[in-house]
Write a protein that holds these residues in place. Sequence first.
Motif, PDB file in Angstrom:
ATOM      1  N   ILE A 128       3.637 -13.135  11.213  1.00  0.00           N
ATOM      2  CA  ILE A 128       2.712 -14.051  11.864  1.00  0.00           C
ATOM      3  C   ILE A 128       1.334 -13.652  11.385  1.00  0.00           C
ATOM      4  CG2 ILE A 128       2.490 -12.669  13.984  1.00  0.00           C
ATOM      5  CD1 ILE A 128       2.274 -15.433  15.435  1.00  0.00           C
ATOM      6  N   SER A 129       0.551 -14.649  10.995  1.00  0.00           N
ATOM      7  CA  SER A 129      -0.793 -14.354  10.513  1.00  0.00           C
ATOM      8  C   SER A 129      -1.739 -15.468  10.933  1.00  0.00           C
ATOM      9  CB  SER A 129      -0.796 -14.195   8.991  1.00  0.00           C
ATOM     10  OG  SER A 129      -0.366 -15.385   8.366  1.00  0.00           O
ATOM     11  N   LEU A 130      -3.009 -15.112  11.029  1.00  0.00           N
ATOM     12  CA  LEU A 130      -4.033 -16.068  11.384  1.00  0.00           C
ATOM     13  C   LEU A 130      -4.444 -16.809  10.121  1.00  0.00           C
ATOM     14  CD1 LEU A 130      -5.805 -17.205  13.626  1.00  0.00           C
ATOM     15  CD2 LEU A 130      -7.456 -15.383  13.153  1.00  0.00           C
ATOM     16  N   THR A 131      -4.177 -18.124  10.079  1.00  0.00           N
ATOM     17  CA  THR A 131      -4.502 -18.960   8.923  1.00  0.00           C
ATOM     18  C   THR A 131      -5.347 -20.143   9.396  1.00  0.00           C
ATOM     19  OG1 THR A 131      -2.650 -20.522   9.090  1.00  0.00           O
ATOM     20  CG2 THR A 131      -2.213 -18.408   7.970  1.00  0.00           C
ATOM     21  N   CYS A 132      -5.617 -21.051   8.498  1.00  0.00           N
ATOM     22  CA  CYS A 132      -6.348 -22.260   8.870  1.00  0.00           C
ATOM     23  C   CYS A 132      -5.545 -23.133   9.829  1.00  0.00           C
ATOM     24  CB  CYS A 132      -6.734 -23.047   7.620  1.00  0.00           C
ATOM     25  SG  CYS A 132      -5.329 -23.668   6.680  1.00  0.00           S
ATOM     26  N   HIS A 133      -4.260 -22.867   9.971  1.00  0.00           N
ATOM     27  CA  HIS A 133      -3.405 -23.601  10.906  1.00  0.00           C
ATOM     28  C   HIS A 133      -3.323 -22.918  12.266  1.00  0.00           C
ATOM     29  CE1 HIS A 133      -2.068 -26.168   7.650  1.00  0.00           C
ATOM     30  NE2 HIS A 133      -1.754 -25.093   6.949  1.00  0.00           N
ATOM     31  N   GLY A 134      -4.042 -21.820  12.458  1.00  0.00           N
ATOM     32  CA  GLY A 134      -3.930 -21.007  13.666  1.00  0.00           C
ATOM     33  C   GLY A 134      -2.984 -19.849  13.377  1.00  0.00           C
ATOM     34  N   PHE A 135      -2.298 -19.372  14.401  1.00  0.00           N
ATOM     35  CA  PHE A 135      -1.322 -18.309  14.165  1.00  0.00           C
ATOM     36  C   PHE A 135      -0.063 -18.951  13.615  1.00  0.00           C
ATOM     37  CE2 PHE A 135      -4.174 -16.056  16.969  1.00  0.00           C
ATOM     38  CZ  PHE A 135      -4.290 -14.863  16.275  1.00  0.00           C
ATOM     39  N   GLU A 136       0.244 -18.580  12.383  1.00  0.00           N
ATOM     40  CA  GLU A 136       1.326 -19.226  11.638  1.00  0.00           C
ATOM     41  C   GLU A 136       2.444 -18.237  11.361  1.00  0.00           C
ATOM     42  OE1 GLU A 136       1.909 -21.359   7.292  1.00  0.00           O
ATOM     43  OE2 GLU A 136      -0.107 -21.210   8.148  1.00  0.00           O
ATOM     44  N   ILE A 137       3.664 -18.685  11.587  1.00  0.00           N
ATOM     45  CA  ILE A 137       4.836 -17.865  11.315  1.00  0.00           C
ATOM     46  C   ILE A 137       5.330 -18.194   9.902  1.00  0.00           C
ATOM     47  CG2 ILE A 137       6.504 -19.498  12.277  1.00  0.00           C
ATOM     48  CD1 ILE A 137       8.007 -17.077  13.435  1.00  0.00           C
ATOM     49  N   GLY A 138       5.764 -17.168   9.205  1.00  0.00           N
ATOM     50  CA  GLY A 138       6.367 -17.344   7.889  1.00  0.00           C
ATOM     51  C   GLY A 138       7.630 -16.510   7.824  1.00  0.00           C
ATOM     52  N   LYS A 139       8.639 -17.014   7.165  1.00  0.00           N
ATOM     53  CA  LYS A 139       9.887 -16.253   7.067  1.00  0.00           C
ATOM     54  C   LYS A 139      10.613 -16.626   5.783  1.00  0.00           C
ATOM     55  CE  LYS A 139      12.720 -19.484   9.712  1.00  0.00           C
ATOM     56  NZ  LYS A 139      11.779 -20.570   9.610  1.00  0.00           N
ATOM     57  N   TYR A 140      11.461 -15.728   5.349  1.00  0.00           N
ATOM     58  CA  TYR A 140      12.315 -16.007   4.198  1.00  0.00           C
ATOM     59  C   TYR A 140      13.541 -15.105   4.246  1.00  0.00           C
ATOM     60  CZ  TYR A 140      10.258 -11.768   2.197  1.00  0.00           C
ATOM     61  OH  TYR A 140       9.851 -10.476   1.989  1.00  0.00           O
ATOM     62  N   ILE A 141      14.631 -15.621   3.718  1.00  0.00           N
ATOM     63  CA  ILE A 141      15.840 -14.839   3.456  1.00  0.00           C
ATOM     64  C   ILE A 141      15.882 -14.731   1.935  1.00  0.00           C
ATOM     65  CG2 ILE A 141      18.367 -14.701   3.647  1.00  0.00           C
ATOM     66  CD1 ILE A 141      17.075 -14.677   6.400  1.00  0.00           C
ATOM     67  N   GLY A 142      15.546 -13.579   1.414  1.00  0.00           N
ATOM     68  CA  GLY A 142      15.456 -13.412  -0.028  1.00  0.00           C
ATOM     69  C   GLY A 142      16.728 -12.893  -0.664  1.00  0.00           C
ATOM     70  N   ASN A 143      17.506 -12.144   0.081  1.00  0.00           N
ATOM     71  CA  ASN A 143      18.755 -11.589  -0.434  1.00  0.00           C
ATOM     72  C   ASN A 143      19.802 -12.698  -0.374  1.00  0.00           C
ATOM     73  OD1 ASN A 143      21.244 -10.245  -0.737  1.00  0.00           O
ATOM     74  ND2 ASN A 143      20.400  -8.353   0.106  1.00  0.00           N
TER      75      ASN A 143
END
Length: 181
Positions: A128-143
Amino acid sequence: LFRSEEEVAFSPSLNNTDNTISARTRPTRKMSKDLSLIKSKLILQRTVPSSFISPTGDTFTWLWLPLAEIKTILDVRNTEHVLKNMRNTSPVTEQMHLEFLGEYHSLQRIDFILQHQETGEYVGGINISLTCHGFEIGKYIGNTKYLGKGLAFQMTKNFIDYVKKNVKEIEKINAVTKLDN
Protein backbone atom coordinates in the motif's frame (compact mmCIF):
# COMPACT_ATOMS: atom_id res chain seq x y z
CA LEU A 1 -14.47 6.20 -12.97
CA PHE A 2 -11.92 5.32 -15.63
CA ARG A 3 -8.51 6.93 -15.05
CA SER A 4 -7.56 6.24 -18.66
CA GLU A 5 -8.74 3.87 -21.32
CA GLU A 6 -6.62 1.18 -19.72
CA GLU A 7 -7.21 1.74 -16.01
CA VAL A 8 -10.15 1.46 -13.67
CA ALA A 9 -10.12 2.27 -9.95
CA PHE A 10 -12.03 0.75 -7.06
CA SER A 11 -11.87 1.45 -3.35
CA PRO A 12 -13.21 -0.82 -0.63
CA SER A 13 -14.31 1.16 2.39
CA LEU A 14 -12.39 -0.03 5.41
CA ASN A 15 -15.38 0.74 7.60
CA ASN A 16 -17.77 -1.70 5.94
CA THR A 17 -18.31 -5.16 7.35
CA ASP A 18 -19.64 -6.98 4.29
CA ASN A 19 -16.36 -6.76 2.31
CA THR A 20 -18.12 -5.19 -0.67
CA ILE A 21 -16.21 -2.97 -3.05
CA SER A 22 -17.48 0.49 -3.85
CA ALA A 23 -16.28 2.67 -6.70
CA ARG A 24 -14.51 5.94 -5.84
CA THR A 25 -14.05 9.02 -7.92
CA ARG A 26 -11.55 10.95 -5.82
CA PRO A 27 -8.72 9.85 -3.55
CA THR A 28 -8.69 10.19 0.21
CA ARG A 29 -5.34 11.49 1.45
CA LYS A 30 -6.24 12.14 5.08
CA MET A 31 -3.44 10.91 7.28
CA SER A 32 -2.85 12.23 10.77
CA LYS A 33 0.47 10.37 11.17
CA ASP A 34 3.35 9.83 8.85
CA LEU A 35 3.01 6.30 7.40
CA SER A 36 6.78 5.85 7.60
CA LEU A 37 6.64 6.21 11.41
CA ILE A 38 3.87 3.63 11.67
CA LYS A 39 5.79 1.32 9.33
CA SER A 40 8.99 1.62 11.40
CA LYS A 41 7.10 0.59 14.54
CA LEU A 42 5.49 -2.39 12.75
CA ILE A 43 8.83 -3.56 11.37
CA LEU A 44 10.47 -3.34 14.81
CA GLN A 45 7.60 -5.36 16.28
CA ARG A 46 7.88 -7.85 13.38
CA THR A 47 4.14 -7.43 12.81
CA VAL A 48 2.95 -9.05 9.57
CA PRO A 49 -0.42 -10.04 8.10
CA SER A 50 -1.93 -13.35 9.22
CA SER A 51 -0.76 -16.49 7.49
CA PHE A 52 -3.39 -18.43 5.59
CA ILE A 53 -4.11 -21.84 4.12
CA SER A 54 -4.90 -21.97 0.41
CA PRO A 55 -7.68 -24.04 -1.17
CA THR A 56 -4.98 -26.64 -1.99
CA GLY A 57 -4.00 -26.93 1.69
CA ASP A 58 -0.71 -25.03 1.48
CA THR A 59 0.18 -22.48 4.16
CA PHE A 60 1.44 -19.04 3.15
CA THR A 61 3.27 -16.55 5.36
CA TRP A 62 4.55 -12.98 5.04
CA LEU A 63 7.92 -11.29 5.04
CA TRP A 64 8.64 -7.56 5.13
CA LEU A 65 10.11 -6.58 1.74
CA PRO A 66 13.34 -5.13 3.21
CA LEU A 67 14.05 -8.53 4.79
CA ALA A 68 13.59 -10.46 1.53
CA GLU A 69 16.51 -11.93 -0.42
CA ILE A 70 17.05 -9.43 -3.24
CA LYS A 71 17.86 -11.73 -6.17
CA THR A 72 14.97 -14.05 -5.35
CA ILE A 73 12.37 -11.29 -5.07
CA LEU A 74 13.59 -9.59 -8.25
CA ASP A 75 13.28 -12.88 -10.14
CA VAL A 76 9.64 -13.05 -9.02
CA ARG A 77 8.92 -9.32 -9.52
CA ASN A 78 10.51 -9.15 -12.98
CA THR A 79 8.58 -11.99 -14.61
CA GLU A 80 7.06 -11.05 -17.95
CA HIS A 81 3.43 -11.41 -16.84
CA VAL A 82 4.05 -9.10 -13.86
CA LEU A 83 5.97 -6.46 -15.82
CA LYS A 84 3.28 -6.13 -18.48
CA ASN A 85 0.78 -5.12 -15.79
CA MET A 86 2.98 -2.59 -13.99
CA ARG A 87 2.95 1.15 -14.69
CA ASN A 88 6.69 0.92 -15.27
CA THR A 89 7.18 -2.12 -17.46
CA SER A 90 10.99 -2.12 -17.19
CA PRO A 91 12.62 -4.77 -14.99
CA VAL A 92 13.90 -3.62 -11.60
CA THR A 93 17.67 -4.04 -11.36
CA GLU A 94 19.52 -4.99 -8.20
CA GLN A 95 20.99 -1.48 -8.06
CA MET A 96 17.53 0.10 -8.38
CA HIS A 97 16.21 -2.15 -5.63
CA LEU A 98 19.12 -1.31 -3.33
CA GLU A 99 18.48 2.41 -3.86
CA PHE A 100 14.78 1.84 -3.11
CA LEU A 101 15.67 -0.03 0.10
CA GLY A 102 18.02 2.81 1.09
CA GLU A 103 15.03 5.20 1.04
CA TYR A 104 12.42 2.69 2.24
CA HIS A 105 12.24 3.93 5.84
CA SER A 106 11.04 7.38 4.66
CA LEU A 107 8.64 6.23 1.94
CA GLN A 108 4.87 6.44 2.45
CA ARG A 109 4.36 2.75 1.77
CA ILE A 110 4.22 -0.72 3.34
CA ASP A 111 5.37 -3.79 1.38
CA PHE A 112 5.25 -7.52 2.04
CA ILE A 113 6.37 -10.64 0.23
CA LEU A 114 4.11 -13.70 0.30
CA GLN A 115 5.96 -16.97 0.66
CA HIS A 116 5.09 -20.64 0.77
CA GLN A 117 5.67 -21.73 4.37
CA GLU A 118 6.99 -25.23 3.68
CA THR A 119 9.34 -24.46 0.79
CA GLY A 120 10.14 -20.80 1.51
CA GLU A 121 9.47 -19.97 -2.14
CA TYR A 122 8.52 -16.38 -2.83
CA VAL A 123 5.07 -16.20 -4.42
CA GLY A 124 4.53 -12.49 -4.99
CA GLY A 125 4.20 -9.15 -3.31
CA ILE A 126 1.62 -6.73 -1.96
CA ASN A 127 1.88 -3.13 -0.89
CA ILE A 128 0.00 0.00 0.00
CA SER A 129 1.43 3.36 -0.94
CA LEU A 130 0.35 6.96 -1.08
CA THR A 131 -0.12 7.88 -4.76
CA CYS A 132 -2.11 10.42 -6.73
CA HIS A 133 -5.06 8.04 -6.26
CA GLY A 134 -4.77 8.19 -2.45
CA PHE A 135 -3.68 5.08 -0.58
CA GLU A 136 -3.37 2.51 -3.33
CA ILE A 137 -2.96 -1.23 -3.01
CA GLY A 138 -0.76 -3.12 -5.45
CA LYS A 139 -0.24 -6.85 -5.69
CA TYR A 140 1.21 -9.49 -7.95
CA ILE A 141 1.73 -13.24 -8.08
CA GLY A 142 5.08 -13.48 -9.83
CA ASN A 143 5.93 -17.14 -9.27
CA THR A 144 4.09 -18.88 -12.11
CA LYS A 145 3.82 -22.06 -10.04
CA TYR A 146 1.21 -20.27 -7.89
CA LEU A 147 -0.89 -18.60 -10.61
CA GLY A 148 -4.53 -19.69 -10.79
CA LYS A 149 -4.53 -21.16 -7.27
CA GLY A 150 -6.88 -18.61 -5.68
CA LEU A 151 -4.12 -16.90 -3.69
CA ALA A 152 -4.63 -13.28 -4.78
CA PHE A 153 -8.02 -12.96 -3.09
CA GLN A 154 -6.88 -14.37 0.27
CA MET A 155 -3.60 -12.46 0.03
CA THR A 156 -5.50 -9.19 -0.48
CA LYS A 157 -8.07 -9.93 2.22
CA ASN A 158 -5.40 -10.69 4.84
CA PHE A 159 -3.44 -7.60 3.87
CA ILE A 160 -6.49 -5.33 4.11
CA ASP A 161 -7.34 -6.87 7.49
CA TYR A 162 -3.76 -6.09 8.58
CA VAL A 163 -4.09 -2.47 7.46
CA LYS A 164 -7.47 -2.10 9.21
CA LYS A 165 -5.96 -3.38 12.46
CA ASN A 166 -2.54 -1.69 12.37
CA VAL A 167 -2.88 1.49 10.30
CA LYS A 168 -6.19 2.96 11.41
CA GLU A 169 -5.26 6.31 9.85
CA ILE A 170 -5.95 4.83 6.41
CA GLU A 171 -9.69 5.04 5.93
CA LYS A 172 -9.94 4.02 2.27
CA ILE A 173 -7.80 1.99 -0.09
CA ASN A 174 -7.84 2.43 -3.85
CA ALA A 175 -7.00 -0.23 -6.39
CA VAL A 176 -6.06 0.77 -9.91
CA THR A 177 -5.62 -1.90 -12.55
CA LYS A 178 -5.38 -2.22 -16.30
CA LEU A 179 -8.59 -3.40 -17.87
CA ASP A 180 -6.86 -6.37 -19.51
CA ASN A 181 -5.19 -7.57 -16.30
